[in-house]
Design a protein around this motif. Sequence first.
Motif, PDB file in Angstrom:
ATOM      1  N   UNK A  26      16.615   9.054  -1.920  1.00 29.86           N
ATOM      2  CA  UNK A  26      15.266   8.500  -1.738  1.00 29.86           C
ATOM      3  C   UNK A  26      15.237   7.739  -0.436  1.00 29.86           C
ATOM      4  N   UNK A  27      14.053   7.583   0.111  1.00 29.21           N
ATOM      5  CA  UNK A  27      13.944   6.853   1.368  1.00 29.21           C
ATOM      6  C   UNK A  27      12.493   6.445   1.574  1.00 29.21           C
ATOM      7  N   UNK A  28      12.289   5.208   2.008  1.00 26.98           N
ATOM      8  CA  UNK A  28      10.939   4.754   2.345  1.00 26.98           C
ATOM      9  C   UNK A  28      10.789   4.758   3.857  1.00 26.98           C
ATOM     10  N   UNK A  29       9.624   5.173   4.316  1.00 24.54           N
ATOM     11  CA  UNK A  29       9.369   5.209   5.764  1.00 24.54           C
ATOM     12  C   UNK A  29       7.927   4.812   6.029  1.00 24.54           C
ATOM     13  N   UNK A  30       7.721   4.171   7.166  1.00 25.65           N
ATOM     14  CA  UNK A  30       6.381   3.689   7.523  1.00 25.65           C
ATOM     15  C   UNK A  30       6.205   3.925   9.022  1.00 25.65           C
ATOM     16  N   UNK A  73       1.204  10.539   7.392  1.00 15.32           N
ATOM     17  CA  UNK A  73       0.435   9.773   6.415  1.00 15.32           C
ATOM     18  C   UNK A  73       0.171   8.382   6.974  1.00 15.32           C
ATOM     19  N   UNK A  74      -1.024   7.901   6.750  1.00 19.45           N
ATOM     20  CA  UNK A  74      -1.404   6.616   7.319  1.00 19.45           C
ATOM     21  C   UNK A  74      -1.083   5.465   6.358  1.00 19.45           C
ATOM     22  N   UNK A  75       0.125   5.449   5.862  1.00 15.11           N
ATOM     23  CA  UNK A  75       0.553   4.400   4.923  1.00 15.11           C
ATOM     24  C   UNK A  75       2.061   4.502   4.781  1.00 15.11           C
ATOM     25  N   UNK A  76       2.697   3.448   4.303  1.00 13.37           N
ATOM     26  CA  UNK A  76       4.130   3.600   3.997  1.00 13.37           C
ATOM     27  C   UNK A  76       4.314   4.568   2.826  1.00 13.37           C
ATOM     28  N   UNK A  77       5.378   5.346   2.887  1.00 12.64           N
ATOM     29  CA  UNK A  77       5.623   6.358   1.863  1.00 12.64           C
ATOM     30  C   UNK A  77       7.065   6.253   1.397  1.00 12.64           C
ATOM     31  N   UNK A  92      19.676  14.215   5.509  1.00 15.16           N
ATOM     32  CA  UNK A  92      18.577  15.183   5.379  1.00 15.16           C
ATOM     33  C   UNK A  92      17.359  14.566   4.699  1.00 15.16           C
ATOM     34  N   UNK A  93      17.598  13.793   3.655  1.00 19.60           N
ATOM     35  CA  UNK A  93      16.512  13.169   2.891  1.00 19.60           C
ATOM     36  C   UNK A  93      15.793  12.107   3.714  1.00 19.60           C
ATOM     37  N   UNK A  94      16.465  11.514   4.687  1.00 17.00           N
ATOM     38  CA  UNK A  94      15.821  10.530   5.563  1.00 17.00           C
ATOM     39  C   UNK A  94      14.864  11.245   6.520  1.00 17.00           C
ATOM     40  N   UNK A  95      15.319  12.377   7.071  1.00 16.97           N
ATOM     41  CA  UNK A  95      14.431  13.112   7.985  1.00 16.97           C
ATOM     42  C   UNK A  95      13.195  13.595   7.221  1.00 16.97           C
ATOM     43  N   UNK A  96      13.375  13.955   5.952  1.00 17.42           N
ATOM     44  CA  UNK A  96      12.220  14.392   5.150  1.00 17.42           C
ATOM     45  C   UNK A  96      11.211  13.255   4.992  1.00 17.42           C
ATOM     46  N   UNK A  97      11.726  12.069   4.625  1.00 19.63           N
ATOM     47  CA  UNK A  97      10.837  10.914   4.436  1.00 19.63           C
ATOM     48  C   UNK A  97      10.103  10.596   5.734  1.00 19.63           C
ATOM     49  N   UNK A  98      10.830  10.656   6.854  1.00 18.45           N
ATOM     50  CA  UNK A  98      10.215  10.332   8.138  1.00 18.45           C
ATOM     51  C   UNK A  98       9.160  11.370   8.510  1.00 18.45           C
ATOM     52  N   UNK A  99       9.472  12.637   8.259  1.00 21.27           N
ATOM     53  CA  UNK A  99       8.523  13.704   8.596  1.00 21.27           C
ATOM     54  C   UNK A  99       7.249  13.570   7.760  1.00 21.27           C
ATOM     55  N   UNK A 100       7.395  13.142   6.512  1.00 24.17           N
ATOM     56  CA  UNK A 100       6.216  12.948   5.645  1.00 24.17           C
ATOM     57  C   UNK A 100       5.429  11.724   6.127  1.00 24.17           C
ATOM     58  N   UNK A 123       0.805  -1.230   0.000  1.00 21.00           N
ATOM     59  CA  UNK A 123       0.000   0.000   0.000  1.00 21.00           C
ATOM     60  C   UNK A 123       0.826   1.262   0.000  1.00 21.00           C
ATOM     61  N   UNK A 124       2.062   1.145  -0.464  1.00 18.84           N
ATOM     62  CA  UNK A 124       2.984   2.285  -0.382  1.00 18.84           C
ATOM     63  C   UNK A 124       2.563   3.461  -1.275  1.00 18.84           C
TER      64      UNK A 124
END
Lengths: 765, 158
Positions: free
Chosen positions: A388-392, A455-459, A443-451, A255-256
């Motif tokens: 790029x970075x994926x976070x959930x 959000x109620x899904x992996x991004x 920096x890009x990891x903190x952005x992914x985590x903040x997003x 569901x990313x």
Amino acid sequence: MKKDLYDYELIPDVDMPAEFVQRIKDYDDLEDTTLDTNMARRQFLKLSGIAGGGLVLAFAMGGAPRAEAAHHGNKKGAAALNAYVQIKPDGKVVIAAKNPEVGQGVKTFLPMIIAEELEVPWESVSVIQSDIDEKRYGRQSAGGSQSTPRNWTPMREAGATARTMLVNAAAEKWGVSASKCKAEQGQVINTSNGKKLSYAELADAAAEQAIPDAKILSFKDRKDFKLLGKFIGGVDNHALVTGQPLFGIDTQLPGMLHAVYVKCPAFYGKVKRANLDEVKNLPGVIDAFIIEGNSVDGELSPGVAIVAKTTYQAFLAEKALQVSWDKSDASNESWGDFKEMAKDLTSKSAPATEESGDMAKAISQADKVVDSFYTYPFLSHSNLEPQNCAAWFRNGKMEIYAPTQTPQGIAGPVSKILGLKQEDVVITQVRGGGGFGRRLINDWVTEAAAIAHKVDAPVKLTWNREADMAHDFYRVGGFHNLKGTLDKKGKLTGLQDRTLVFTNKSNGRPVRGGGIRGGNIQAPEIPNVRIEAHEIPLTIPCGWWRAPTSCSVAWVFQSFIHEMAEAAGRDHLEFLIEQFGEPRHLGKQTARDFNTERAINVTKDVAEKANWGRKMKKGQGQGLSFYNSHLGYFAEVAEVTVDSSNRVKVDHVVASCDVGMLLNKSGGENQVEGSIIDAISTVAGQEITFEEGAVRESNFDEYPLLRMPSQPKIDIHWLTTDYAPTGLGEPAFPPAVAAVTNAIYNATGKRIHTMPISKEGFEIV
Amino acid sequence: MATIQIRVNGTNRQIDDIDPTTPLLWALRDHLGMVGTKFGCGKGLCGACTVHLNGTAIRSCSTPVSAIEGQMITTIEGLAKDTENLHPIQEAWMEHDVPQCGYCQAGQMMNASALLAVNPKPSDQDIDNAMAGNICRCGTYKRIRKAIHTAAENGGAR
């Protein structure tokens, strides 16, 4: 066993990322404490139980784990293991690779060290990427070419510990002394009667053996190595050539969703307002919101997040996004202004940051004085895999899948920014499509985590190329106004560097990779040296770029030494070697360890191998250069052909190097070849410029990378010495730059003073 | 939004609910979950996204999926006949341990295999010309060239 020689201490040198300094110091301070082997054994047995595979052997090691045991000694139940060796019932051996793989080959060569000491055939080994877990694995990072020197002994201990326990188990079974038993390629042999037991047969009994003290372990002699030094392919190669998911950007979660994050083109600008409602109505867009960020260097800059069903829909939505930026705190700097300012400023004296001898006297007594001004630009890392970075975010925990070089540097800032507990930030290390220092900063990891937090899904956050080039942490540009003095005999008596040092606005210290010390000159025989620095605060973010500091100043000093040799009318090779003086180890006198014997040897070797000084055709030239960085000694000779339109073909580069010994012939040579190609890339046409605080180059058409037809022939010569092996991610780069520009001088009589050479009317073809 | 049919690695695939302007690259990666094809620059400058369209190398980042409706696409996942039977290009890439970070290599191999299909025994010059559109940030060019020669010797033109 012949002992490794050491001419350095394992403490951070000037090239080392500063934020590691305290961490490493913490470890080194603890190094002399002894390991509580009983505690380690209890942990070991417990882990065997957890793993539950039956014949699983897990090992605590010496070195870092000693420190770790001391560190965690007061915490009951803290796992004290930092590496695994598993021996399966079928004889297969699973070895965990602890450090991030970003193309430097570490996922292959660290397990090779373990396999060598363990005495197992490489064909029986499979390698897994370890978890990110400081308690078990100690420091896990990819930077500063440090993986080799920092892990050489611990990895050998891991393998030797396992081997010793297997041997002891066999001795017990046979009722003979361990000295009568010998480990060989996955089995133990009883030397008195030739009986054999395989590791698989012994694994259970070995697990019951006491863990030997690291002090009594014996390592193999280098002459007995069966694996180290051989040409071994990367452990991920099959997955790579068949296109299997491996990289950060390949991460797929159920569901990313897909996100972009838009920041102010001028660094540290803030969001005033944005047409969020309009953007939210676009096809596929799930949400769009402003993130305030903390504007802390290397953490979270303000911006607008757009979350969509697909990457393309997020990219399309970004095009429709209109943001009004508040630039009151943003950079308004321009490269052109700095260039003008630098010429003027460095013509004036500044307080000396370092002085040895008496430069004023050297100038007044000189037979000849040479003045020269060198300029080099900012550079982008341009990893081919954009950031790029994926976070959930689920159940209060932030799961992060990051192609990072510093996985252990993530939980701190992310937990601070999002108000989470550090232990609730869970990092999975994913292969990175190139590092070069860019992914030391998350920096890009903190952005992914903040997003993902909203959000109620992996991004998955994906930067496009333009974002990647516009929001890098750049290799800092620089200016050096040099003065050199010669006496009547043509000896180099003095060197003065009036330079401009950019300082980080947030802490007043030189920006990353922007400091300069006398030791950077690497010419210890010069009796009078003076460094003057004009400090200029800078907002444009700077980072560690392959061989920080060395990657730029090696070109300046190795060009200038050549310039002085020419002024003295002397052969460059003989003049360069004279600057090293007697063969000796200089220790910290030069701000870094510097072993002139190793410097002299590689320089003489490269001259011989490249047939230095031979007659060249018209329009052709050889160029020589040397540099020691990241504990590696490299001398290189480039040969170029320059036509009447100033088109330069780099025909051949010969490198001679001393890194002790080569661990993986394939991986090691790949790093050297790549570093030389990278260096020619920077010589050819790379320049990041900025105006009103924003970077102007946006993609590979404006920031070119070297392409296949421009590659030179490359020959590498390894000087094998008894020094402990050191890393190869960086040290071949710094000398390659001046080798090429010195060759252009020798071919044309034209000295390159400004990089890239396109600024001087030359073109690499 | 549209429904589009393409043939990928010998299989007919239907992609529902897709913006017809979506580049093939993102159709493969996000819609079909085939992530072997890589995103590098988005402008056809780096070659990381190279795939075959009816046997010819194209840049999937700059090719709208609607433009190739019904046509035959081969990606890195389909270069080998099966996992046991790799393409000579893939074998050669492993033999010479070409990759450093490996990110560009899918595009390099797709371009190289397309080259061998039309030029079974390329010279260094042929290779340089054909491969000039593919950037390797790690600088593995020497090994790419060697590996293409090896693959050519091993019947890479298949």
